[in-house]
Design an enzyme around this catalytic site. Sequence first.
Site, mmCIF file in Angstrom:
data_model
loop_
_atom_site.group_PDB
_atom_site.id
_atom_site.type_symbol
_atom_site.label_atom_id
_atom_site.label_comp_id
_atom_site.label_asym_id
_atom_site.label_seq_id
_atom_site.Cartn_x
_atom_site.Cartn_y
_atom_site.Cartn_z
ATOM 1 C CG ASP A 7 -2.069 0.838 1.187
ATOM 2 O OD1 ASP A 7 -2.265 1.406 0.079
ATOM 3 O OD2 ASP A 7 -2.861 1.196 2.168
ATOM 4 C CG ASN A 47 -7.128 -1.964 -6.384
ATOM 5 O OD1 ASN A 47 -6.252 -2.676 -6.031
ATOM 6 N ND2 ASN A 47 -7.740 -0.953 -5.490
ATOM 7 N NE ARG A 87 -3.206 -1.811 4.221
ATOM 8 C CZ ARG A 87 -4.335 -2.034 3.802
ATOM 9 N NH1 ARG A 87 -5.084 -2.956 4.069
ATOM 10 N NH2 ARG A 87 -4.832 -1.218 2.808
HETATM 11 C C1 FPP Z 1 -1.326 0.313 -3.761
HETATM 12 O O1 FPP Z 1 -0.910 1.573 -3.477
HETATM 13 C C2 FPP Z 1 -0.845 -0.397 -4.805
HETATM 14 C C3 FPP Z 1 -1.390 -0.832 -5.887
HETATM 15 C C4 FPP Z 1 -2.972 -0.908 -5.849
HETATM 16 C C5 FPP Z 1 -0.897 -1.390 -6.802
HETATM 17 C C6 FPP Z 1 0.233 -2.265 -6.603
HETATM 18 C C7 FPP Z 1 1.215 -2.299 -7.770
HETATM 19 C C8 FPP Z 1 2.648 -2.334 -7.737
HETATM 20 C C9 FPP Z 1 3.446 -2.322 -6.580
HETATM 21 C C10 FPP Z 1 3.129 -2.466 -8.888
HETATM 22 C C11 FPP Z 1 3.683 -4.201 -9.168
HETATM 23 C C12 FPP Z 1 3.563 -4.708 -10.370
HETATM 24 C C13 FPP Z 1 3.666 -5.906 -10.476
HETATM 25 C C14 FPP Z 1 4.023 -6.523 -11.864
HETATM 26 C C15 FPP Z 1 2.745 -6.886 -9.594
HETATM 27 P P1 FPP Z 1 -2.034 2.887 -3.651
HETATM 28 O O2 FPP Z 1 -2.189 3.244 -4.944
HETATM 29 O O3 FPP Z 1 -3.311 2.435 -3.202
HETATM 30 O O4 FPP Z 1 -1.902 4.113 -2.847
HETATM 31 P P2 FPP Z 1 -2.413 4.911 -1.907
HETATM 32 O O5 FPP Z 1 -3.230 4.216 -0.852
HETATM 33 O O6 FPP Z 1 -1.241 5.830 -1.310
HETATM 34 O O7 FPP Z 1 -3.399 5.552 -2.930
#
Ligand code: FPP
Length: 261
Positions: A38, A86, A206
């Site tokens: 996250d 998502n 997490r």
């Molecule tokens: C959460 O951060 C992250 C995600 C929804 C995407 C996770 C993806 C990656 C780390 C790239 C990985 C690539 C592969 C190939 C698996 P958020 O966007 O929810 O962050 P926020 O809570 O700060 O908005």
Amino acid sequence: MRIDNDKLIAYYADPPQDVCLEDIDLNRIPRHVSLIMDGNGRWAESRGLPRHKGHVAGVDSLREAVTTSVRLGFDVLSVYAFSTENWKRPAREVNLLMRLFATTLVKELPLFFQENVRLKFLGDLDALPTETRNVFEEGLRKTESHTGMVFALAVNYGARAELTRAARMLASDVAAGNLNVDDIDEGALANRLYTQGLPDPELLIRTSGEMRLSNYLLWQLAYTEFYVTQKHWPDFSKWDMLRAICAFQGRNRRFGGVGES
Ligand code: FPP
């Protein structure tokens, strides 16, 4: 999984002040560690960057986490990359993420060969864009003979959807006469989950400080130890993994009983 001691010691040279390899017991490494990655968006926003840059930086962290997990001898590393919820994000972000999944997998396949890692997916891949699904299926095929760590990527995954699907599978097996109602036990249900054949996670990490499960592995996490760090995912390093394992090894796991099981 067997640990290559020389590689591990070299990997964890130059420790920071608060943690080092000697702090953990290599005989009590969790077999399965799971990650809720996250905070990519917040990481980017705090630097005045578009959210997508956070996901791109998150890929670097994930590559390091895979290598760290192999060095530490995990049997399974699972990560929550995209939930069934998502899809509610702006279409542009969803599209960029789907492309990032595909390009990353193509780019990182050599690492899976070098480290003998087998890919697995948790979730409903049918709903993914064709390009992403094709790359995922190719990754599955190309790594299916690998005998090292399993890297399980949860994409379009939701635990409620997974449990509902398992219930439907049980019902249709009963209706077809292939299963007796009396034979429905925990094992029968677990065998119909995406994680079929994998041990349950012993440690869930997490990032970004939130204290919730977000519809992740509700069945499999029944007795899992949680570790929450304030760091955003792109800042999570091999040292944070050691910190998490240290915390895990300090826990008294009782599994509903009175002492260590
Ligand atoms: C959460 O951060 C992250 C995600 C929804 C995407 C996770 C993806 C990656 C780390 C790239 C990985 C690539 C592969 C190939 C698996 P958020 O966007 O929810 O962050 P926020 O809570 O700060 O908005």
